[in-house]
Design a protein around this motif. Structure first.
Motif, mmCIF file in Angstrom:
data_model
loop_
_atom_site.group_PDB
_atom_site.id
_atom_site.type_symbol
_atom_site.label_atom_id
_atom_site.label_comp_id
_atom_site.label_asym_id
_atom_site.label_seq_id
_atom_site.Cartn_x
_atom_site.Cartn_y
_atom_site.Cartn_z
ATOM 1 N N LYS A 60 0.838 -1.202 0.000
ATOM 2 C CA LYS A 60 0.000 0.000 0.000
ATOM 3 C C LYS A 60 0.871 1.250 0.000
ATOM 4 O O LYS A 60 1.944 1.276 0.631
ATOM 5 C CB LYS A 60 -0.908 0.026 1.234
ATOM 6 C CG LYS A 60 -1.984 -1.033 1.261
ATOM 7 C CD LYS A 60 -2.809 -0.926 2.547
ATOM 8 C CE LYS A 60 -3.907 -1.962 2.597
ATOM 9 N NZ LYS A 60 -4.713 -1.870 3.830
ATOM 10 N N PRO A 61 0.431 2.290 -0.671
ATOM 11 C CA PRO A 61 1.246 3.517 -0.705
ATOM 12 C C PRO A 61 1.326 4.233 0.638
ATOM 13 O O PRO A 61 2.281 4.953 0.896
ATOM 14 C CB PRO A 61 0.539 4.381 -1.753
ATOM 15 C CG PRO A 61 -0.858 3.873 -1.807
ATOM 16 C CD PRO A 61 -0.762 2.404 -1.532
ATOM 17 N N LEU A 62 0.324 4.043 1.495
ATOM 18 C CA LEU A 62 0.331 4.672 2.812
ATOM 19 C C LEU A 62 0.043 3.587 3.840
ATOM 20 O O LEU A 62 -1.033 2.973 3.820
ATOM 21 C CB LEU A 62 -0.723 5.781 2.890
ATOM 22 C CG LEU A 62 -0.781 6.580 4.194
ATOM 23 C CD1 LEU A 62 0.538 7.307 4.436
ATOM 24 C CD2 LEU A 62 -1.941 7.573 4.157
ATOM 25 N N LEU A 63 0.980 3.345 4.721
ATOM 26 C CA LEU A 63 0.865 2.269 5.688
ATOM 27 C C LEU A 63 0.330 2.806 7.011
ATOM 28 O O LEU A 63 0.949 3.674 7.640
ATOM 29 C CB LEU A 63 2.224 1.601 5.904
ATOM 30 C CG LEU A 63 2.852 0.976 4.653
ATOM 31 C CD1 LEU A 63 4.207 0.363 4.994
ATOM 32 C CD2 LEU A 63 1.929 -0.078 4.053
ATOM 33 N N LEU A 64 -0.825 2.273 7.425
ATOM 34 C CA LEU A 64 -1.478 2.712 8.647
ATOM 35 C C LEU A 64 -1.938 1.494 9.438
ATOM 36 O O LEU A 64 -2.199 0.441 8.868
ATOM 37 C CB LEU A 64 -2.684 3.604 8.324
ATOM 38 C CG LEU A 64 -2.389 4.890 7.549
ATOM 39 C CD1 LEU A 64 -3.686 5.503 7.038
ATOM 40 C CD2 LEU A 64 -1.629 5.876 8.406
ATOM 41 N N GLY A 65 -2.075 1.662 10.724
ATOM 42 C CA GLY A 65 -2.567 0.579 11.554
ATOM 43 C C GLY A 65 -1.761 0.456 12.830
ATOM 44 O O GLY A 65 -0.771 1.165 13.045
ATOM 45 N N PHE A 135 -8.515 -1.873 4.331
ATOM 46 C CA PHE A 135 -8.149 -1.444 5.677
ATOM 47 C C PHE A 135 -7.380 -0.124 5.645
ATOM 48 O O PHE A 135 -6.375 0.016 4.932
ATOM 49 C CB PHE A 135 -7.296 -2.528 6.350
ATOM 50 C CG PHE A 135 -6.824 -2.138 7.724
ATOM 51 C CD1 PHE A 135 -7.677 -2.196 8.805
ATOM 52 C CD2 PHE A 135 -5.520 -1.687 7.928
ATOM 53 C CE1 PHE A 135 -7.255 -1.819 10.079
ATOM 54 C CE2 PHE A 135 -5.090 -1.319 9.186
ATOM 55 C CZ PHE A 135 -5.959 -1.376 10.259
ATOM 56 N N SER A 136 -7.858 0.853 6.417
ATOM 57 C CA SER A 136 -7.233 2.178 6.499
ATOM 58 C C SER A 136 -6.937 2.718 5.103
ATOM 59 O O SER A 136 -5.863 3.257 4.824
ATOM 60 C CB SER A 136 -5.946 2.127 7.340
ATOM 61 O OG SER A 136 -6.262 1.984 8.704
ATOM 62 N N PHE A 137 -7.916 2.584 4.231
ATOM 63 C CA PHE A 137 -7.774 2.968 2.828
ATOM 64 C C PHE A 137 -9.003 3.791 2.460
ATOM 65 O O PHE A 137 -10.089 3.549 2.987
ATOM 66 C CB PHE A 137 -7.703 1.704 1.957
ATOM 67 C CG PHE A 137 -7.063 1.911 0.620
ATOM 68 C CD1 PHE A 137 -5.682 1.938 0.493
ATOM 69 C CD2 PHE A 137 -7.834 2.071 -0.527
ATOM 70 C CE1 PHE A 137 -5.081 2.109 -0.747
ATOM 71 C CE2 PHE A 137 -7.243 2.247 -1.769
ATOM 72 C CZ PHE A 137 -5.865 2.267 -1.884
ATOM 73 N N PRO A 138 -8.865 4.789 1.607
ATOM 74 C CA PRO A 138 -10.036 5.614 1.240
ATOM 75 C C PRO A 138 -11.225 4.756 0.804
ATOM 76 O O PRO A 138 -11.080 3.857 -0.036
ATOM 77 C CB PRO A 138 -9.512 6.474 0.092
ATOM 78 C CG PRO A 138 -8.045 6.602 0.366
ATOM 79 C CD PRO A 138 -7.638 5.278 0.938
ATOM 80 N N GLY A 139 -12.376 5.028 1.399
ATOM 81 C CA GLY A 139 -13.574 4.263 1.097
ATOM 82 C C GLY A 139 -13.641 2.935 1.822
ATOM 83 O O GLY A 139 -14.597 2.175 1.620
ATOM 84 N N GLY A 140 -12.662 2.656 2.682
ATOM 85 C CA GLY A 140 -12.605 1.371 3.352
ATOM 86 C C GLY A 140 -13.013 1.448 4.807
ATOM 87 O O GLY A 140 -13.963 2.152 5.173
ATOM 88 N N ILE A 141 -12.271 0.752 5.660
ATOM 89 C CA ILE A 141 -12.622 0.662 7.079
ATOM 90 C C ILE A 141 -11.501 1.240 7.938
ATOM 91 O O ILE A 141 -10.355 1.333 7.500
ATOM 92 C CB ILE A 141 -12.915 -0.792 7.502
ATOM 93 C CG1 ILE A 141 -11.675 -1.672 7.330
ATOM 94 C CG2 ILE A 141 -14.092 -1.346 6.718
ATOM 95 C CD1 ILE A 141 -11.819 -3.064 7.893
#
Length: 805
Positions: A60-65, A135-141
């Motif tokens: 993923k281009p932006l890693l979140l969590g 996950f933690s992605f635009p339009g996601g959760i």
């Protein structure tokens, strides 16, 4: 220094061979699958099963969590599945740690619930790809176990409320067991620290049970946690002092930890079942010491041991995303991530199509026994309507306006008494409050029920029993959390509180309102009963308690939330309060705030008139007005019990001294009627608003709360330049009731002077009256300072107008 190798003094029974070798292999594999899915959610955009070497294009281009709490929660979820099957438990899971979403999503995906409610997230390779991408992605959760997560009743975006929600869920649910995971960071919050006392309010005969699981992984974002760094003896003393029996599981070697966890959970569940048997079959009234499980495991367990030469697993560095993987990150991180993912051996967990192997899928419970499918966690599925008496039967007889006095909340207390009685077998309604039910004049409910209390009692105690429909604890946080848990699992309730101190739960209200707004957009979530607040002991009648008790600002906070979920009512008398209360108890999926008086006060409307007025939410009171259907010289508006009283007293002064003046009186019950209908579903159209308030005549508005709230609600109306609002302006002290209105210039004399200032044609007649009123204000101050009470003309004032309400 306390380390993770220190053992607590009373570990759970050690059954080293409780799990047979094959069972141990399967449970460990299931846990590895959950961990793999959790890591995949944080990192993978593609290549979900590592069927090819990992490249940056798969990341993923932006890693979140937040990884730190996740493996421990996966471990817990996996073992809870085992005891659900072994003991046929009706159980769901509350995820207290703030960002534990990856674990609960992984658990519900592996058990199949997630794919049932989201068919596009299928049980195959493509479903895994979509699961990871969202996950933690635009339009996601989000990274919390929020409303989108099956089986969740708890949004972990703010810490502190998990244990309160869990207890609220099991009240009156005798067969339900809620496993509540509490992060050690969360355990430092005030609400959670107080929630340990909820065991004194649980009836083992009629309620279900909560199994708290305190997850000690040692760190918050960058600091150690208190409970992980005190000695084991001190922790044990603390938990036992709260009245719990703690069981301990500690370590990091998976095989040993699986055996220890299985033994501890079996012991805890059997303890719970024995407690319930003792209370229900043996009818033993002794308050039990419920079991509690303490799991001490490394933060970021099974993740990278080191990153860039620094320890990661077991440190604060594992809290969020342990490895930065991007074109700008060290190239070695990509390889380290691949090694980490492959350490779970996905090829041993999923078949060629990407489905969990059947032998592992068999470990999950079936049907509604799956924690993600438990209907209690989607409470609208279980919601039954309240059985309500006819509220009109409790009406105050008002032959004409202002001729009788009554306590508004005292009157509605009799209605609530019968609501309690009609919904007690089985119980479907509870009243929560911080030791204020009697103070708020709702004492009639104790004719039908008691306060639920499972600690010691003394001969002089009143209204205490192990089972009751009133739950009181001097913690607004617990009352709010219990009620939310009760509502979210399909029941009904009411929170009564002093107006000034409901601010304590501002943030909890925030989270619940956000939950309601979000679940309106989730088709599989069913609407629940509304969260109803009854706020009394209001700003205008806290003269004896002083400045600390004088704050009407909760309603300002409430109206910030989405119009789809918030409602605010300020009934002016008892019959209006009855009508409003009946409406709110019948409503669904709102937050209803009712602000009402508790002290005896004049009653204005007959029941028929109150029903008409409350149904409309706002209206002209013809019996109090003198415009007779003509264009008024001024509009006098009022919202709230004391503002209504002072407005009518001001009208009586104007009638006496300026009988030719045409005054229109408008009373507001439903505050959000003031907004445009394009902004709130209760709002008035411009045409309807102008018909009440005119487009260009002065409006003197007496408001219960802070004046600028009315300006905010009406800023875009045609008559806004002529709107003059008087309300609470942060002036207060210990004084008389009427002086509170004088301090804030909401009293009848200031209201009349405001009208005189806005109708310039009155000339000298207005000037003389204004001087008379200023003299009255001086006389008022002199009188109260000498005699300690309001002047007789204030205390004994009665409405002298004619007409029927």
């Amino acid at each position: 220094m306390v380390t993770t190798t220190d053992l607590a003094p009373t570990p759970a029974p050690a059954f080293d061979t409780l799990l047979a070798p094959e069972d141990l292999r399967l449970i460990d594999a299931y846990w590895r699958a959950a961990n793999y899915i959790a890591v995949g959610q944080m990192y993978l955009y593609d290549n979900p099963l590592l069927r090819e070497p990992l490249t940056l294009a798969h990341i993923k281009p932006l890693l979140l969590g937040h990884w730190g709490t996740t493996p421990g929660q996966n471990f817990i979820y996996t073992h809870l599945n085992r005891v659900i099957g072994k003991y046929d438990l009706d159980m769901f899971y509350v995820c207290g740690p703030g960002h534990g979403g990856p674990a609960v999503v992984a658990g519900t995906y592996l058990e199949g619930t997630y794919s049932e409610v989201y068919p596009a997230i299928s049980q195959d390779e493509e479903g895994l790809r979509r699961l990871f991408r969202q996950f933690s992605f635009p339009g996601g959760i989000s990274s919390h176990a929020g409303p989108q997560t099956p089986g969740s009743i708890h949004e972990g975006g703010e810490l502190g409320y998990s244990l309160s929600h869990a207890f609220g869920a099991v009240f009156d649910n005798p067969d339900l067991l809620v496993a509540c995971v509490i992060g050690d960071g969360e355990a430092e919050t005030g609400p959670l620290a107080t929630a340990w006392h909820a065991n004194k309010f649980l009836d083992p005969a009629t309620d279900g049970a909560v199994l708290p699981i305190l997850h000690l992984n040692g760190y918050k974002i960058s600091n150690p946690t208190v409970l992980a760094r005190i000695t084991p003896e001190e922790l044990d003393q603390l938990l036992r002092g709260y009245g719990w029996t703690p069981y301990y599981v500690e370590g990091h070697e998976p095989a040993l930890m699986h055996q220890a966890m299985a033994a501890a959970l079996d012991a805890a569940v059997e303890n719970i079942l024995a407690i319930q048997h003792n209370a229900r079959i043996q009818t033993d009234p002794t308050r039990p010491r419920w079991p509690l499980l303490v799991l001490r495991s490394p933060k970021g367990w099974t993740g990278p041991k080191e990153v860039d030469g620094l320890a990661n697993e077991g440190t604060f560095r594992a809290h969020q995303v342990p490895l930065a993987v991007s074109a700008d990150a060290p190239a070695a991180h990509l390889a380290q991530l691949e090694d980490w993912l492959r350490s779970y051996r996905p090829e041993e967990l999923f078949d060629a199509a990407g489905r969990l192997l059947p032998e592992l899928a068999e470990l999950a419970p079936r049907g509604n026994r799956r924690m993600g499918a438990n209907p209690h966690a989607n409470g609208g599925l279980l919601l039954r309507p309240l059985l309500l008496p006819d509220f009109a039967d409790y009406a105050v007889d008002v032959p004409s306006p202002g001729t009788v006095e009554a306590s508004d909340t005292g009157t509605v207390g009799k209605f609530l008494r019968d609501v309690v009685a009609r919904n007690s077998e089985p119980r479907n309604f509870r009243i929560f409050g911080p030791d204020e039910t009697l103070s708020n004049k709702l004492g009639a409910v104790f004719e039908a029920t008691n306060r639920q209390w499972d600690a010691a009692t003394a001969p002089h105690d009143e209204f205490l029993a192990t089972s009751g429909s009133v739950v009181e604890m001097l913690s607004e946080h617990q009352c709010e959390g219990w009620l939310e848990g009760y509502l979210l699992t399909g029941r009904h309730g009411l929170f009564n509180s002093y107006e000034a101190f409901i601010h304590i739960v501002d943030s909890m209200f925030n989270q619940h309102a956000k939950w309601l707004k979000t679940t309106l957009e989730i088709p599989w979530r069913r609407n629940i009963a509304s969260l109803n607040y009854l706020l009394t002991s209001t700003v205008w009648r806290q003269d004896h308690n002083g400045f600390t008790h004088q704050d009407p600002g909760f309603i300002d906070h409430v109206v910030n939330k989405k119009a789809s979920v918030v409602r605010v009512y300020l009934p002016p008398d008892a019959n209006c309060l009855l009508s409003v209360m009946d409406h709110c108890l019948r409503s669904r999926h709102y937050v209803n705030v009712i602000v009402a008086a508790k002290h005896p006060a004049p009653q204005w409307l007959s029941m028929d008139a109150a029903i008409r007025h409350c149904t409309q939410g706002i209206g002209i009171w013809p019996w109090a007005s003198s415009d007779a259907g003509q264009e008024p010289d001024a509009v006098m508006a009022c919202c709230g019990d004391v503002p209504t009283l002072e407005t009518l007293a001001a009208v009586s002064i104007l009638r006496e001294h300026l009988p030719e003046l045409k005054i229109r009186v408008v009373n507001v019950v439903d505050l959000l009627r003031l907004q445009r209908n394009t902004e709130h579903p209760h709002g008035l159209s411009d045409a309807d608003y102008d018909a009440l308030f005119t487009r260009n005549k002065p409006v003197v508005f007496a408001f219960h709360g802070y004046p600028w709230l009315v300006h905010r609600l009406t800023y875009n109306r045609a008559n806004n330049p002529h709107m003059h609002v008087r309300g609470y302006k942060e002036e207060g002290t210990i004084t008389t009731a009427f002086d509170m209105t004088v301090l804030n210039e909401l009293d009848r004399f200031h209201l009349v002077m405001d009208v005189l200032d806005r109708v310039p044609r009155l000339g000298n007649r207005g000037a003389h009256l204004k001087q008379l009123l200023q003299d009255k204000l001086v006389a008022h101050k002199q009188y109260i300072y000498r005699y300690g009470q309001d002047m007789p003309e204030i205390r004994d004032w009665q409405w002298a107008g004619r007409g029927e309400a």
